[in-house]
Design an enzyme around this catalytic site. Structure first.
Site, PDB file in Angstrom:
ATOM      1  N   ARG A  90      14.301 -13.686 -30.157  1.00 53.08           N
ATOM      2  CA  ARG A  90      13.326 -12.636 -30.469  1.00 53.08           C
ATOM      3  C   ARG A  90      13.575 -12.060 -31.855  1.00 53.08           C
ATOM      4  O   ARG A  90      12.632 -11.801 -32.613  1.00 53.08           O
ATOM      5  CB  ARG A  90      13.402 -11.521 -29.420  1.00 53.08           C
ATOM      6  CG  ARG A  90      12.488 -10.352 -29.725  1.00 53.08           C
ATOM      7  CD  ARG A  90      12.610  -9.240 -28.708  1.00 53.08           C
ATOM      8  NE  ARG A  90      11.664  -8.181 -28.987  1.00 53.08           N
ATOM      9  CZ  ARG A  90      11.357  -7.219 -28.127  1.00 53.08           C
ATOM     10  NH1 ARG A  90      11.933  -7.182 -26.939  1.00 53.08           N
ATOM     11  NH2 ARG A  90      10.478  -6.284 -28.449  1.00 53.08           N
ATOM     12  N   ASN A 144       6.044 -13.432 -21.358  1.00 55.39           N
ATOM     13  CA  ASN A 144       5.170 -13.485 -22.532  1.00 55.39           C
ATOM     14  C   ASN A 144       5.313 -14.800 -23.289  1.00 55.39           C
ATOM     15  O   ASN A 144       6.371 -15.431 -23.242  1.00 55.39           O
ATOM     16  CB  ASN A 144       5.520 -12.323 -23.471  1.00 55.39           C
ATOM     17  CG  ASN A 144       4.923 -11.022 -23.011  1.00 55.39           C
ATOM     18  OD1 ASN A 144       3.789 -10.975 -22.577  1.00 55.39           O
ATOM     19  ND2 ASN A 144       5.699  -9.949 -23.112  1.00 55.39           N
ATOM     20  N   CYS A 164       0.442  -8.099 -16.728  1.00 58.81           N
ATOM     21  CA  CYS A 164       0.915  -7.305 -17.865  1.00 58.81           C
ATOM     22  C   CYS A 164       0.862  -5.841 -17.449  1.00 58.81           C
ATOM     23  O   CYS A 164       0.040  -5.453 -16.615  1.00 58.81           O
ATOM     24  CB  CYS A 164       0.024  -7.554 -19.083  1.00 58.81           C
ATOM     25  SG  CYS A 164       0.498  -6.628 -20.566  1.00 58.81           S
ATOM     26  N   HIS A 194      -2.730  -8.701 -24.373  1.00 59.93           N
ATOM     27  CA  HIS A 194      -2.326  -8.030 -25.609  1.00 59.93           C
ATOM     28  C   HIS A 194      -3.458  -8.003 -26.644  1.00 59.93           C
ATOM     29  O   HIS A 194      -3.202  -7.850 -27.839  1.00 59.93           O
ATOM     30  CB  HIS A 194      -1.052  -8.651 -26.202  1.00 59.93           C
ATOM     31  CG  HIS A 194       0.166  -8.378 -25.382  1.00 59.93           C
ATOM     32  ND1 HIS A 194       1.422  -8.802 -25.738  1.00 59.93           N
ATOM     33  CD2 HIS A 194       0.325  -7.718 -24.211  1.00 59.93           C
ATOM     34  CE1 HIS A 194       2.294  -8.424 -24.827  1.00 59.93           C
ATOM     35  NE2 HIS A 194       1.649  -7.756 -23.882  1.00 59.93           N
ATOM     36  N   TYR A 244      -1.409  -3.145 -29.072  1.00 57.45           N
ATOM     37  CA  TYR A 244      -1.185  -4.372 -29.837  1.00 57.45           C
ATOM     38  C   TYR A 244      -2.277  -4.604 -30.879  1.00 57.45           C
ATOM     39  O   TYR A 244      -2.093  -5.406 -31.793  1.00 57.45           O
ATOM     40  CB  TYR A 244      -1.108  -5.578 -28.900  1.00 57.45           C
ATOM     41  CG  TYR A 244       0.178  -5.647 -28.110  1.00 57.45           C
ATOM     42  CD1 TYR A 244       1.291  -6.289 -28.620  1.00 57.45           C
ATOM     43  CD2 TYR A 244       0.277  -5.038 -26.869  1.00 57.45           C
ATOM     44  CE1 TYR A 244       2.482  -6.350 -27.908  1.00 57.45           C
ATOM     45  CE2 TYR A 244       1.454  -5.083 -26.141  1.00 57.45           C
ATOM     46  CZ  TYR A 244       2.560  -5.740 -26.667  1.00 57.45           C
ATOM     47  OH  TYR A 244       3.731  -5.775 -25.966  1.00 57.45           O
TER      48      TYR A 244
END
Length: 427
Positions: A90, A144, A164, A194, A244
């Protein structure tokens, strides 16, 4: 009822366990299996899970295993919440896109593509194991990028629904502002994972009164502040975008911020280390307050409601009357400008048959255009994840609205492959 959580060593898991304990009448678990390759971390989280259930008098049994086949054997539902490459991957997803002037984020843009490429093959392997060991089980995907991963699962013929927490978080937020019970608030929540907008906030159910205009009049600046968007922008839109959308509506501003502030990955890594130290305390028997800052607010309520509806237990807390919940599932004409096999995030009636989206209102071209653009990218991203190849990665990047220039797409492709070589078998 047996439920397996793949990625059960996650620091998210105590949030999930707390929901299972509180909502035992909605989802009467008898066995919960936590599955994770990180054995030491798994035992730490598993120990806390047992203490949480014991404190709340839940009779269910918690077991742990590093063996996916053993963990999912005979399960009624399997929840996926894994992170291939961990926080280290990440951190890379959030850094190298910035070198090319693009948002560095783990679920959208170039970083989101990297995560999809790492994740889809692993999830499909797990799903095949579920098919062999628990052929009637539902797979609930919280991993995700949820839209792309869920599309991969559905295209491979798995019984899967994506989940989500954005919608349930906003539902709870709006209920608090309105002074009503959450179950009385229904969201016209439409788009992609998102990439969604709340087109209406209805009281009493899908056909109830829309109070979004008055909600924005009374609380617009407060809502805008949480979304980190200017209040006048929210007023002009007249709807509430997912937070987002800031990556799209204020891309350059976000890039400048990311270049000067600590990354979210570094913040989460530090938080996870602190949480795991807390979890090791044998006296701890409830989820710590720090966990709320980790993300995933109300994840447990959404997961319990979805699992209960899929397994025939009714709508449950956090779902609307009649089992209407916001999920990720096949479009099937819901948004008529998208292919039927696109995966959309919309209100759907959920039951043992799966998820059937409610009819959607017309989507303003301002939103429909972006949805169509990103959905096309997701199709190319899934193709790259399934078949590999540098050219497919390049095409997916070039198609993404946060990239869109060939020079950037070339540079991003080189960096993505360099940073993910150990996770991409086709390389």
């Amino acid at each position: 009822m047996k439920l397996a959580v793949v990625g059960g060593g996650s620091t998210y898991t105590p949030e999930l366990i707390d929901g299972f304990a509180r909502l035992r009448d909605t989802l009467p678990l008898t066995e919960l299996v936590l599955v994770d390759p990180a054995a030491e971390r798994l035992e730490t989280v598993g120990g806390l899970a047992r203490r949480i259930l014991a404190k709340q008098g839940h009779p269910g049994r918690v077991t742990t295993t590093t063996d996916v086949d053993k963990g999912v054997e005979g399960a009624d539902a399997v929840l996926l919440q894994l992170r291939v490459g961990g926080q280290a991957a990440r951190a890379k997803d959030e850094s190298w896109p910035l070198e090319c002037g693009c948002v560095g984020q783990e679920t959208t843009g170039a970083g989101g593509l990297a995560k999809a490429l790492r994740t889809v093959p692993v999830v499909l392997d797990i799903a095949e194991r579920v098919r062999r060991r628990a052929p009637d089980a539902w797979i609930i995907d919280f991993t995700n990028p949820v839209g792309i991963v869920t599309r991969a699962l559905l295209q491979a013929g798995h019984r899967a629904v994506g989940l989500c927490n954005v919608a349930i978080h906003l539902q709870r937020k709006f209920a608090g502002l309105l002074g009503v019970a959450p179950e009385g608030v229904h969201l016209d929540h439409y788009g992609l994972n998102h990439l969604t907008w709340e087109l209406a906030v209805r009281l009493g159910g899908p056909d109830g009164e829309d109070v979004l205009p008055s909600l924005l009049d009374a609380h617009g600046p407060r809502i805008a502040d949480e979304l980190r968007l200017p209040a006048p922008v929210l007023a002009r839109l007249g709807v509430v975008p997912s937070y987002y959308l800031r990556y799209f509506y204020a891309h350059d501003e976000v890039v400048d911020e990311m270049r000067t502030k600590p990354s979210r990955a570094s913040e989460v890594a530090a938080m996870e280390a602190e949480l795991l130290e807390m979890y090791r305390d044998p006296a701890l028997d409830e989820k710590p307050e720090l966990l709320a800052r980790r993300g995933g607010a109300f994840y447990s309520e959404a997961a319990v409601a979805l699992a209960a509806s899929l397994l025939g237990g009714g709508a449950g807390d956090g779902a609307d009357a009649g089992g209407v919940q916001v999920v990720n599932t096949y479009n099937h004409g819901t948004l008529p400008f998208l292919p039927d096999d696109a995966v959309v995030e919309v209100p759907a009636r959920v039951g043992p048959h799966g998820a059937r989206p409610l009819p959607a209102p017309p989507l303003d071209p301002l939103y429909a255009g972006l949805v169509g653009h990103v959905s096309a990218y997701e199709s190319l991203a899934l193709d790259a994840a399934l078949r590999g190849g540098r050219e497919r990665v390049f095409r997916a990047l070039l198609s993404h609205p946060l990239v869109g220039q060939y020079a950037q797409a070339e540079q991003l492709t080189d960096r993505l492959l360099a940073h993910n070589r150990e996770h991409l078998a086709w390389l």
